[in-house]
Scaffold this motif. Structure first.
Motif, PDB file in Angstrom:
ATOM      1  N   VAL A  50      -4.065   4.001  11.274  1.00 39.35           N
ATOM      2  CA  VAL A  50      -3.232   3.283  10.304  1.00 39.35           C
ATOM      3  C   VAL A  50      -3.280   1.768  10.557  1.00 39.35           C
ATOM      4  O   VAL A  50      -3.353   0.961   9.624  1.00 39.35           O
ATOM      5  N   ARG A  82       7.440   2.136   3.844  1.00 37.96           N
ATOM      6  CA  ARG A  82       7.314   3.576   4.120  1.00 37.96           C
ATOM      7  C   ARG A  82       8.654   4.110   4.615  1.00 37.96           C
ATOM      8  O   ARG A  82       9.575   3.344   4.898  1.00 37.96           O
ATOM      9  N   GLU A 100      -4.660   9.404   3.644  1.00 40.87           N
ATOM     10  CA  GLU A 100      -4.650   9.614   5.093  1.00 40.87           C
ATOM     11  C   GLU A 100      -4.914  11.090   5.408  1.00 40.87           C
ATOM     12  O   GLU A 100      -4.000  11.866   5.676  1.00 40.87           O
ATOM     13  N   LEU A 119       9.164   6.475  10.150  1.00 42.21           N
ATOM     14  CA  LEU A 119       8.059   5.788  10.833  1.00 42.21           C
ATOM     15  C   LEU A 119       8.482   4.429  11.403  1.00 42.21           C
ATOM     16  O   LEU A 119       7.640   3.675  11.905  1.00 42.21           O
ATOM     17  N   TYR A 145      -3.114   8.844  14.471  1.00 38.47           N
ATOM     18  CA  TYR A 145      -2.487   8.110  13.366  1.00 38.47           C
ATOM     19  C   TYR A 145      -2.283   6.634  13.711  1.00 38.47           C
ATOM     20  O   TYR A 145      -2.594   5.755  12.910  1.00 38.47           O
ATOM     21  N   ARG A 169       0.838  -1.206   0.000  1.00 36.81           N
ATOM     22  CA  ARG A 169       0.000   0.000   0.000  1.00 36.81           C
ATOM     23  C   ARG A 169       0.870   1.252   0.000  1.00 36.81           C
ATOM     24  O   ARG A 169       2.032   1.241   0.410  1.00 36.81           O
ATOM     25  N   ALA A 188       0.173   5.155   1.425  1.00 37.53           N
ATOM     26  CA  ALA A 188      -0.825   5.815   2.273  1.00 37.53           C
ATOM     27  C   ALA A 188      -0.447   7.266   2.537  1.00 37.53           C
ATOM     28  O   ALA A 188      -0.121   7.646   3.655  1.00 37.53           O
ATOM     29  N   PRO A 189      -0.463   8.096   1.509  1.00 35.40           N
ATOM     30  CA  PRO A 189      -0.020   9.481   1.670  1.00 35.40           C
ATOM     31  C   PRO A 189      -1.041  10.380   2.383  1.00 35.40           C
ATOM     32  O   PRO A 189      -2.236  10.084   2.383  1.00 35.40           O
ATOM     33  N   SER A 190      -0.531  11.445   2.968  1.00 34.91           N
ATOM     34  CA  SER A 190      -1.388  12.476   3.564  1.00 34.91           C
ATOM     35  C   SER A 190      -1.449  13.657   2.604  1.00 34.91           C
ATOM     36  O   SER A 190      -0.410  14.224   2.268  1.00 34.91           O
TER      37      SER A 190
HETATM   38  N1  GLU Z   1       0.230   9.054   6.028  1.00 43.85           N
HETATM   39  C1  GLU Z   1       1.587   8.958   6.446  1.00 43.85           C
HETATM   40  C2  GLU Z   1       2.413  10.006   5.750  1.00 43.85           C
HETATM   41  O1  GLU Z   1       2.054  10.472   4.690  1.00 43.85           O
HETATM   42  C3  GLU Z   1       2.190   7.608   6.161  1.00 43.85           C
HETATM   43  C4  GLU Z   1       1.615   6.550   7.006  1.00 43.85           C
HETATM   44  C5  GLU Z   1       2.211   5.181   6.818  1.00 43.85           C
HETATM   45  O2  GLU Z   1       2.771   4.893   5.740  1.00 43.85           O
HETATM   46  O3  GLU Z   1       2.099   4.390   7.739  1.00 43.85           O
HETATM   47  O4  GLU Z   1       3.460  10.360   6.262  1.00 43.85           O
END
Ligand code: GLU
Length: 336
Positions: free
Chosen positions: A217, A231, A63, A235, A213, A27, A29-31
């Motif tokens: 998540v 990612r 996200e 993180l 978050y 996946r 999962a961008p903000s």
């Molecule tokens: N939404 C987060 C971001 O853009 C990433 C979250 C994730 O990959 O767990 O920094």
């Protein structure tokens, strides 16, 4: 209400490498809090290459929980930038799928259900501390300066809770045990973290009602059947509280693989403020994505010499073994 949906792969046969096991689902999962920048592109590309080169699927989740910072127009730009890069998705925002909706801002009811499930452990409690109180009562975190919660509201009585609730709405925290969590990161190897001494009783829902978050998540990756999380290494440590949530929810966690960060010449992590490296500027410079993808792969150690290639063509050069682990400094001259 809480039901992680493990869907069996449909239709297509699994590739031989995965014939015995489950199909990989990766996946991105961008903000959408700004235009995508080179660091986000790098992350999306590696996540895509990892899942796709293993014969897996890719999911796109937006996200956008932080409504103050995220904007729908950025989501639209993101979808367009991903299309330009040739990163296609099998499921998710703009594509649809069995786990819709794929925008976190539309999944609140679902997070409520997960929270209810966590409450059953008896370890979720309301915290009424103000920001000032938190700073005054916390011991600074040993390594990265994050402040740890001192546990002030952990043992309030029912009367005290009722009294305080009349004045302000509480955040919800999870009382973590004095326990360590360990996992094998696909790229960084064995990682161990201490729940109580490094994370404290972390927040599940903020006092303004926004889900944290860590909860969102984990709940989403579990519900969407994500089996591989790729990612940025910023993180890496967050995986510790997330793995603890997987444990409490009784869900098998995915494989985690963190990637190096892209840094500017002065050593800062690239951010959405580095406008000269955002997709707006990059798409002016690169009318087609192939030279840009080639450059990124070269910086990442996946190509010996720079050459232009599409995301699809890059599948044959991708390998976790060749991807570097050190952060990558991007000098402005590199992109010209
Ligand atoms: N939404 C987060 C971001 O853009 C990433 C979250 C994730 O990959 O767990 O920094």
């Amino acid at each position: 209400l809480w039901r992680p949906r493990w869907r069996k792969p449909l239709g297509k046969a699994a590739s031989p490498a995965f014939a015995m096991g489950e199909r990989i689902k990766g996946r991105f999962a961008p903000s959408p809090s700004g235009r995508m920048h080179l660091g986000n592109v790098f992350c999306a590309l590696i996540a895509w290459l990892s899942a796709k080169s293993a014969g897996g699927e890719m999911l796109l989740r937006i996200e956008d929980l932080d409504t103050a910072r995220c904007k729908e127009e950025y989501t639209q730009m993101l979808l367009d930038d991903l299309r330009y890069l040739g990163l296609t998705f099998d499921e998710g925002e703009g594509v649809g799928g069995a786990s819709a909706p794929y925008q976190q801002s539309k999944r609140t009811e679902y997070y409520e259900a997960v929270l209810a499930r966590l409450r059953e452990t008896g370890n979720v409690y309301p915290c009424f501390c103000s920001r000032d109180e938190l700073h005054a009562a916390s011991a600074p975190h040993a390594t990265d300066g994050r402040v740890l919660y001192a546990g002030t509201c952990r043992s309030l009585t029912a009367e005290e809770i009722a009294e305080k609730s009349a004045i302000r709405s509480p955040a919800l925290r999870l009382h973590t045990p004095d326990d360590t969590v360990a996992f094998d990161d696909r790229h960084f190897g064995r990682i161990t973290g201490a729940l109580q001494s490094e994370w404290g009783d972390f927040i599940l829902r903020r006092s303004d009602g926004l889900f944290a978050y860590q909860l969102a998540v984990t709940a989403d990756d579990a519900a969407m059947g994500v089996r591989e999380v790729v990612r940025g290494r910023d993180l890496l440590s967050s995986t510790i509280p997330q793995l603890y949530l997987y444990r409490l929810l009784g869900v098998t966690p995915p494989q985690f693989a963190h990637v190096p960060l892209l840094l500017s010449a002065d050593g800062r992590r690239l951010s959405k403020r580095d406008r000269d490296l955002d997709m707006g500027a990059l798409r002016c410079r690169y009318k087609t994505p192939e030279p840009l993808i080639g450059k990124l792969l070269c910086l990442a150690g996946l190509l010996d010499r720079e050459e232009a290639l599409s995301a699809e063509e890059a599948l044959s050069v991708f390998s976790w073994d060749r991807l570097r682990t050190e952060d990558i400094v991007v000098l402005p001259s590199v992109l010209s």
